[in-house]
Design an enzyme around this catalytic site. Structure first.
Site, PDB file in Angstrom:
ATOM      1  N   CYS A 219      -2.300  -0.787   7.716  1.00 22.70           N
ATOM      2  CA  CYS A 219      -1.136   0.761   7.677  1.00 22.70           C
ATOM      3  C   CYS A 219      -1.985   1.274   8.524  1.00 22.70           C
ATOM      4  O   CYS A 219       0.099   1.873   8.769  1.00 22.70           O
ATOM      5  CB  CYS A 219      -2.114   1.818   6.076  1.00 22.70           C
ATOM      6  SG  CYS A 219      -1.792   0.639   4.984  1.00 22.70           S
TER       7      CYS A 219
ATOM      8  N   GLU B 248       0.722   3.752   1.943  1.00 21.05           N
ATOM      9  CA  GLU B 248       1.784   4.553   3.261  1.00 21.05           C
ATOM     10  C   GLU B 248       2.813   3.025   3.569  1.00 21.05           C
ATOM     11  O   GLU B 248       3.676   3.608   4.328  1.00 21.05           O
ATOM     12  CB  GLU B 248       0.974   4.351   3.985  1.00 21.05           C
ATOM     13  CG  GLU B 248      -0.437   4.937   3.540  1.00 21.05           C
ATOM     14  CD  GLU B 248      -1.412   3.765   3.158  1.00 21.05           C
ATOM     15  OE1 GLU B 248      -1.304   3.541   2.308  1.00 21.05           O
ATOM     16  OE2 GLU B 248      -2.833   4.297   4.262  1.00 21.05           O
TER      17      GLU B 248
ATOM     18  N   CYS C 205      -6.283   1.736   6.183  1.00 20.53           N
ATOM     19  CA  CYS C 205      -6.963   0.222   6.721  1.00 20.53           C
ATOM     20  C   CYS C 205      -5.870  -0.160   8.062  1.00 20.53           C
ATOM     21  O   CYS C 205      -5.125   0.922   8.237  1.00 20.53           O
ATOM     22  CB  CYS C 205      -6.060  -0.558   5.130  1.00 20.53           C
ATOM     23  SG  CYS C 205      -4.415  -1.098   5.725  1.00 20.53           S
TER      24      CYS C 205
ATOM     25  N   HIS D 229       1.028  -1.046  -0.182  1.00 20.12           N
ATOM     26  CA  HIS D 229      -0.124  -0.071  -0.172  1.00 20.12           C
ATOM     27  C   HIS D 229       1.311   1.213   0.194  1.00 20.12           C
ATOM     28  O   HIS D 229       1.870   1.133   0.127  1.00 20.12           O
ATOM     29  CB  HIS D 229      -0.346   0.023   1.184  1.00 20.12           C
ATOM     30  CG  HIS D 229      -1.734  -1.098   1.314  1.00 20.12           C
ATOM     31  ND1 HIS D 229      -2.986  -1.436   2.328  1.00 20.12           N
ATOM     32  CD2 HIS D 229      -2.360  -2.587   0.490  1.00 20.12           C
ATOM     33  CE1 HIS D 229      -3.992  -2.145   1.901  1.00 20.12           C
ATOM     34  NE2 HIS D 229      -3.081  -2.836   0.748  1.00 20.12           N
TER      35      HIS D 229
END
Length: 177
Positions: free
Chosen positions: A99, A68, A96, A66
């Site tokens: 993360c 992040e 999420c 992701h």
């Protein structure tokens, strides 16, 4: 600047937040250009962007890639430390659970996001990990910075994807005389 914090979030946005979020939006565009869901992130320390990231789980064959996580990994390399005290992370979509957990372990001081994520958001939309008293680190969080722009790129991406899928179905359908 108006207070852009969402319910359950602790800090108002600062004047610099929009500039950093615009840089995160540039990263989101890079994700889109590679066929990834357009989410982008930047890590800032002492007013300087030290790392960038954008969604890459498809291209990297990595469910943890992701925006992040990519940005956190890059920041850790720059600082030579897996802990990122004094750093702030800007991301175009509410993080999420995965993360958010990584952000807490990195000891970020602040997390700023654009669009809320009502399906998987872990900064207040579904759950708020940053407010869980039993967890040992609590980054300060603020949401809604350039929320319309951040949501807009996601909506445009998925609309284009749906339109392409519909066109592919029409093109592959047998011709009717």
């Amino acid at each position: 600047m108006p207070d852009l914090s969402l319910p359950g979030l602790t800090l108002p946005a600062t004047d610099a937040d929009e500039g950093y979020m615009r840089q995160a939006l540039e990263q989101a565009q890079r994700a889109w250009d590679q066929g990834e869901v357009p989410v982008g992130a930047v890590v800032v320390k002492d007013g300087v962007v030290i790392a960038r990231g954008y969604n890459q789980p498809i291209g990297r064959h990595d469910p943890t890639a992701h925006a992040e996580i990519v940005a956190l990994r890059a920041a850790a390399e720059v600082l030579g430390n897996y802990r990122l005290p004094g750093c702030e992370l800007y991301v175009t979509l509410e993080p999420c659970v995965m993360c958010s957990g990584a952000m807490m372990h990195a000891r970020l001081s602040r997390v700023v996001y654009g669009a809320p994520d009502p399906k998987t958001g872990a900064c207040g939309s579904v759950v708020n990990l940053f407010e869980q008293e039993r967890l040992n680190h609590h980054a300060q969080a603020v949401g809604g910075v350039l929320a319309d722009d951040c949501a807009g790129i996601l909506k445009s991406f998925f609309a284009a994807r749906r339109a392409a899928a519909a066109e592919a179905r029409r093109a592959s359908a047998p011709a009717v005389d």
